[in-house]
Scaffold this active site. Structure first.
Site, PDB file in Angstrom:
ATOM      1  N   ASP A  88      15.571  38.904  15.206  1.00 60.89           N
ATOM      2  CA  ASP A  88      16.999  39.044  14.944  1.00 60.89           C
ATOM      3  C   ASP A  88      17.855  38.155  15.832  1.00 60.89           C
ATOM      4  O   ASP A  88      19.036  37.938  15.542  1.00 60.89           O
ATOM      5  CB  ASP A  88      17.421  40.506  15.127  1.00 60.89           C
ATOM      6  CG  ASP A  88      16.877  41.405  14.034  1.00 60.89           C
ATOM      7  OD1 ASP A  88      16.699  40.923  12.902  1.00 60.89           O
ATOM      8  OD2 ASP A  88      16.623  42.591  14.318  1.00 60.89           O
ATOM      9  N   ARG A 147      24.356  38.514  11.130  1.00 61.90           N
ATOM     10  CA  ARG A 147      23.862  37.742  12.272  1.00 61.90           C
ATOM     11  C   ARG A 147      24.230  36.259  12.137  1.00 61.90           C
ATOM     12  O   ARG A 147      24.444  35.580  13.144  1.00 61.90           O
ATOM     13  CB  ARG A 147      22.370  37.961  12.451  1.00 61.90           C
ATOM     14  CG  ARG A 147      22.046  39.437  12.684  1.00 61.90           C
ATOM     15  CD  ARG A 147      20.776  39.676  13.431  1.00 61.90           C
ATOM     16  NE  ARG A 147      20.409  41.076  13.390  1.00 61.90           N
ATOM     17  CZ  ARG A 147      20.847  42.014  14.221  1.00 61.90           C
ATOM     18  NH1 ARG A 147      21.694  41.679  15.189  1.00 61.90           N
ATOM     19  NH2 ARG A 147      20.450  43.272  14.111  1.00 61.90           N
TER      20      ARG A 147
END
Length: 417
Positions: A305, A378
């Site tokens: 991530d 993100r």
């Protein structure tokens, strides 16, 4: 929503990032099948976790404030289609939980989630004897399950957790053996609830449980959310920030080692344990003597991530940075490999996408411009970090997607600037 980010002279101050998203999902799911009332403080406020709250409520659990009233292992009840929103964690973990129930369930999601692969969780559940199909994702109604020993072909904490959850309802032991150790929040939590869990190196084993004790958790800050500020503080000269009470679980901190090895000033102070999870305050300042990033093989799985913002960092490293082994990024909320190549190229970076990552040559002076989040939280936050060091203003289309994990992101950005 279009968010506008301008270059800043420095970042300074203390903040607390949102509660860890991974821990929040697991606490809500496991607390819902505990015997009694769990106390969950500091849950992530993001939309993904709200999807888990909504699903568990429809299955019979009741969350009021910090109190979650569990139904017991066999107290969930049949519901209509469960809407997982944009949350792949919700869908995959619930598939494992619901595979062992006596009723059938259907798990649905938004357009983005509906395109994401679910065969990786369907396959081991079928090996356990569960009835399951995809697409759409349907599970349950065929019990009891059988314990298996499973080696995931691609390291995935979500798949591991789904199999362990199903193992709570299986005859015989259920083991997951990983090639790369992924985040271990599920097994830590199960152990604290009295489940029969054994961890030996890369192997995690669980057996059928009779009951689970309620949880009493203070959820630490999410290190994946902290990553954006650690990189930003390193790239913006004169910065000094502190991120309070952030989770530093060893299965989640590979990013810190990579940043430190590349010249970033990142330290952990006031280390302690909170609800069995290691926690510390993260301190970051201006990076010096930068070196190229090299991530390959199993390293990518340990910080999947955080890779979009590491790509931003790589644009400022001297020489050639390589981020590889991250093919998983192509099947996230967006194709993150393509999205970051497109956004950073538009800002003047020398970045080339590969099948499983990027090759980035630097340092390059970035220029502001209009870029797209591709609906991915993100990506939006990583491009915002790029905007802090770019010349001129950067406009990020679709910036509302930060609500998925970090609703206060742009407020915190304004505060730190």
């Amino acid at each position: 929503m279009i968010a506008t980010v301008r270059p800043t002279r420095k970042l300074a101050g203390e903040i607390r990032v949102p509660g860890d998203k991974s821990i929040s999902h697991r606490a809500l799911i496991l607390g819902s099948i505990a015997d009694g009332r769990s106390r969950l403080r500091g849950l992530s406020p993001g939309a993904d976790v709200q999807s888990t709250i909504r699903c568990m409520s429809e299955l019979g659990a009741v969350l009021e404030g910090t109190a979650l009233e569990g139904c017991g292992l066999h107290g969930l009840h049949r519901s209509g289609p469960l809407d997982c929103g944009n949350s792949g964690t919700t869908m995959r973990l619930l598939a494992g939980l619901l595979a062992g129930q006596e009723f059938k369930s259907e798990l649905v999601g938004d357009e983005s989630l509906s395109r994401r692969p679910m065969d990786r969780v369907v396959e081991p559940l079928r090996q356990m004897g569960a009835w399951t199909s995809w697409p759409p994702l349907r599970v349950g109604g065929k019990t009891p399950l059988n314990g298996i020993s499973y080696r995931p072909p691609v390291p995935s904490a979500q798949v591991k957790s789904a199999v362990l959850l199903a193992g709570l309802f299986a005859d015989g032991p259920t083991s997951v053996i990983e090639s790369v150790k992924t985040r271990d929040h599920t097994e830590l939590m199960l152990g604290s609830m009295g489940a029969p869990v054994v961890v030996e190196g890369p192997m995690v084993q669980v057996q059928r449980a009779d009951r689970l004790e309620p949880l009493d958790l203070e959820i630490p800050g999410d290190i994946s959310s902290a990553a954006f500020w650690l990189v930003a503080a390193g790239l913006v000269r004169g910065s000094r920030i502190r991120l309070q009470a952030t989770g530093v679980n060893p299965t989640r901190t590979a990013l810190l080692g990579v940043l430190q090895g590349c010249g970033f000033e990142v330290t952990v102070s006031n280390p302690r344990f909170v609800s069995r999870e290691p926690v510390g305050d993260l301190n970051a300042g201006t990076a010096r003597n930068l070196k190229p990033i090299r991530i390959e093989d199993g390293m990518a799985a340990e910080m999947i991530d955080e890779l979009p913002v590491l790509a931003v960092a790589a644009t400022q490293m001297p020489g050639r940075s390589v981020i590889a082994g991250a093919g998983e990024l192509r099947v996230k909320e967006s194709n993150r490999i393509a999205a970051m190549e497109e956004g950073l190229t538009a800002m003047g970076a020398d970045i080339t996408a590969t099948d499983d990552g990027w090759v980035i040559n630097g340092p390059r002076e970035l220029e502001g411009g209009r870029v797209s989040s591709q609906g991915d939280h993100r990506v939006a936050m990583a491009l915002a970090v790029a905007g802090l060091i770019a010349q001129g203003k950067t406009e990020i289309e679709g910036a509302e997607c930060v609500e998925i994990s970090y609703p206060e992101f742009f407020d915190h950005l304004e505060y730190l600037c």
